[in-house]
Design an enzyme around this catalytic site. Structure first.
Site, PDB file in Angstrom:
ATOM      1  N   CYS A 130      34.689  41.605  39.384  1.00  0.00           N
ATOM      2  CA  CYS A 130      35.415  41.022  40.524  1.00  0.00           C
ATOM      3  C   CYS A 130      35.231  39.501  40.594  1.00  0.00           C
ATOM      4  CB  CYS A 130      35.023  41.718  41.818  1.00  0.00           C
ATOM      5  SG  CYS A 130      36.207  41.387  43.152  1.00  0.00           S
ATOM      6  N   GLU A 166      31.924  50.111  39.859  1.00  0.00           N
ATOM      7  CA  GLU A 166      30.903  50.815  40.650  1.00  0.00           C
ATOM      8  C   GLU A 166      31.500  51.565  41.842  1.00  0.00           C
ATOM      9  OE1 GLU A 166      31.607  47.662  40.810  1.00  0.00           O
ATOM     10  OE2 GLU A 166      31.205  46.837  42.798  1.00  0.00           O
ATOM     11  N   HIS A 221      36.408  47.018  40.568  1.00  0.00           N
ATOM     12  CA  HIS A 221      35.009  47.391  40.807  1.00  0.00           C
ATOM     13  C   HIS A 221      34.695  48.717  40.113  1.00  0.00           C
ATOM     14  CE1 HIS A 221      33.922  44.434  43.922  1.00  0.00           C
ATOM     15  NE2 HIS A 221      35.195  44.468  44.248  1.00  0.00           N
TER      16      HIS A 221
END
Lengths: 205, 258
Positions: free
Chosen positions: A79, A187, A185
Site C-alpha cells: 500500500c 494481509e 493489502h
C-alpha cells in the site's frame, strides 16, 4: 528473521496477525541494526506520503532501505509502503520518495463520479507476468484495496500485475529483482493474500 | 472492476450475536467469533460488529472479542457501538479492526469524525446513520436522523448530515434505514440513492435485505457500493455464495475467488 518496518505510518496489527497465521513471528521494528540484520523485510503503511517520508528521515531509515535492498534482501512493499518506494508521489503537493523503483505515483482522476476516491474494496488483479510471489494464485483473483494514488513505473518490465479502476489500468503489483510491491493489502485479502505472503516468505530471489 | 461488497452484520449483546426487529425481541444466534469465521470462509467481503448495548449501558466495547475476531479472519472488519472518543477508536483499531463505525456519538460530537480521520485516516472512519422518513420541514430530503437506536429524533436532515460528515473526513457512510430495518422487505432505495449520488465516498446500504434480488436492486437502482446482510443469512435461508452467484448472474461485479 522477518522484519516489519514500523515508521509510524499506520497500524501494523493485521500484518503481524497474518504472518502469525502462517506460523511466522515477525519483528515489528524501526531499529536500523535489526533491519540490517533481517532476512526479509516487509514495508507496509497507510496514510499520506509526506508524513511517511518525514518519519523515515527522522528515523534515519532512508539509507538503510537502499542498502538492504541493493544487497538483495527480499523486500515486500504494501500500500503506502509500495508508493513511497517509487521516486516521487504527487500526494501532499509533491513528495520525493525513496526511489527503489523508477516511476511516479499519481492520483486517480475519475471521469465518472461513480468511481469514488479512494478506491475501497476488492478488485481483480490480472497477472502481466509470472512471479514467485503469485505462485498458486489464480489470474484475476480479487484483493483488498484502499487507496487514492497509484504507481506508474517508468519501465513496463516492473509491472507484475494490473487492475482496472477509474478509467485506468494501474500497476497493482510491481517489482524488480528482490523487490516486490503490492498496492493492495495481502494481509486483509483472505486466503489469496495469505498465499502471497507465504510465497514471499519462501521467495529466494 | 471494483466489486460490490457483501457485509454480514453481527449485532452483539453480552458476547453473543443477536437479532431483533427494530432493536426489540432480540434472539440469540450464536458465538460472534464462530459466526465471523464461518462467513469469512464462505466468502463474505467484510464484516461489521455492533455492540448494541455498550452505548446505552455506558460501558467500553469488548476488546477481547475484537482481538479474537482479528486472529480468526483475514478480511477487513468494522466495529461500532460504544465508541465515543479517540482513545476508544485507537483501542479498537489496535485490537485489529480495520474501521470504526460511529453513529450517535458523531451526532452529539461531530468533531469526533474530523479528529478520528486526521489521526487514523479517513478510511478508518465509518459514519453510521439511522435515517427515518419524515415530514419535518427542517429535513428537506424527507429523511431525518435518529439516534440512540432509533429512539430519539434530532431534526437533522439525513442528506445534509451525510455531506457534512464527508467534508469532515468520514471515509464511508452506512445508511441504515429505520423504516426498512429488520423488515427483510428490501432496502430503502430512495435515501440510499440520494446519499450515494450526492457524496463522493462509498455508501453502504443497510436495513431490509431479505433476498439476493434486494441486493441487486440497491446496487443497480440506488448505486450503493456495498450492502449489509443479517437476518437472511443468519437464519440459514441464504448463503453468501448463493447471494454472490445470483448477483453475478445479474451482471453485478462481485468477488468470486476466496
Amino acid at each position: 528473521m522477518t522484519a516489519i518496518i514500523d515508521y509510524g505510518a499506520g497500524n501494523l496489527t493485521s500484518v503481524k496477525l497474518a504472518l502469525q497465521t502462517l506460523g511466522v513471528d515477525a519483528l515489528i521494528t524501526s531499529d536500523p541494526d535489526r533491519i540490517m540484520a533481517a532476512e526479509r523485510i516487509i514495508f507496509p503503511g497507510v496514510g499520506a506520503a509526506g508524513a511517511a517520508m518525514e518519519s523515515l528521515r527522522k528515523l534515519g531509515l532512508q539509507e538503510i532501505l537502499h542498502t538492504v535492498t541493493s544487497r538483495g534482501t527480499p523486500f515486500l512493499g504494501i500500500c503506502l509502503g509500495t508508493q513511497i518506494i517509487f521516486q516521487h508521489s504527487a500526494e501532499d503537493g509533491g513528495v520525493d520518495c525513496l526511489g527503489l523503483l523508477q516511476g511516479q505515483v499519481i492520483r486517480f482522476a475519475p471521469a465518472d463520479r461513480r468511481d469514488k476516491v479512494p478506491q475501497m474494496g476488492w478488485n481483480a488483479v490480472s497477472f502481466v507476468r509470472e512471479h514467485p510471489v503469485l505462485k498458486g494464485i489464480a489470474d484475476g483473483t480479487e484483493f483488498y484495496f484502499v487507496h487514492s494514488y497509484y504507481p506508474v513505473p517508468d519501465d513496463d518490465a516492473a509491472i507484475i500485475g494490473q487492475t482496472g479502476y477509474a478509467g485506468v489500468d494501474f500497476a497493482a503489483v510491481t517489482g524488480r529483482e528482490n523487490i516486490a510491491a503490492t498496492q493492495f493489502h495481502p494481509e486483509k485479502s483472505g486466503r489469496a493474500g495469505l498465499q502471497l505472503l507465504e510465497n514471499f516468505l519462501r521467495w529466494k530471489p | 472492476m471494483l466489486t460490490k461488497r457483501i457485509i454480514p452484520c453481527l449485532d452483539i449483546h453480552e458476547r453473543r450475536v443477536t437479532k431483533g426487529v427494530r432493536f426489540k425481541n432480540n434472539i440469540d444466534l450464536g458465538d460472534p467469533v464462530e459466526m465471523a469465521t464461518r462467513y469469512y470462509e464462505e466468502g463474505c467481503d467484510e464484516l461489521v460488529f455492533y455492540d448494541i448495548t455498550a452505548s446505552s449501558e455506558r460501558r467500553p466495547i469488548d476488546l477481547e472479542m475484537v482481538r479474537e475476531v482479528a486472529r480468526a479472519i483475514r478480511i477487513p472488519f468494522a466495529v461500532g457501538g460504544g465508541i465515543t472518543s479517540l482513545d476508544d477508536m485507537s483501542a479498537v483499531l489496535l485490537a485489529g479492526a480495520e474501521k470504526v463505525s460511529i453513529n450517535t456519538p458523531a451526532v452529539l460530537n461531530p468533531e469526533l469524525i474530523e479528529e478520528g480521520a486526521r489521526r487514523f485516516g479517513a478510511q478508518c472512519i465509518v459514519l453510521g446513520m439511522d435515517p427515518v422518513r419524515s415530514d419535518n420541514p427542517a429535513c428537506p430530503s424527507g429523511y431525518e436522523i435518529t439516534i440512540r437506536g432509533f429512539r430519539e429524533y434530532t431534526g437533522i436532515d439525513a442528506l445534509e448530515w451525510a455531506r457534512r460528515a464527508e467534508s469532515m473526513g468520514a471515509g464511508e457512510i452506512v445508511v441504515n434505514s429505520v423504516d426498512a430495518d429488520g423488515t427483510r422487505a428490501g432496502f430503502e432505495l430512495n435515501i440510499t440513492r440520494l446519499i450515494a449520488e450526492n457524496t463522493g465516498i462509498p455508501v453502504v446500504a443497510s436495513g431490509g435485505a431479505g433476498n439476493p434480488r434486494h441486493l441487486a436492486e440497491v446496487f443497480i437502482k440506488a448505486g450503493a457500493d456495498a450492502a449489509i446482510v443479517a437476518g437472511m443469512i443468519h437464519t440459514g435461508e441464504y448463503s453468501i455464495a448463493q447471494i454472490k452467484n445470483e448477483l453475478h448472474q445479474a451482471g453485478i461485479p462481485v468477488r468470486r475467488h476466496w
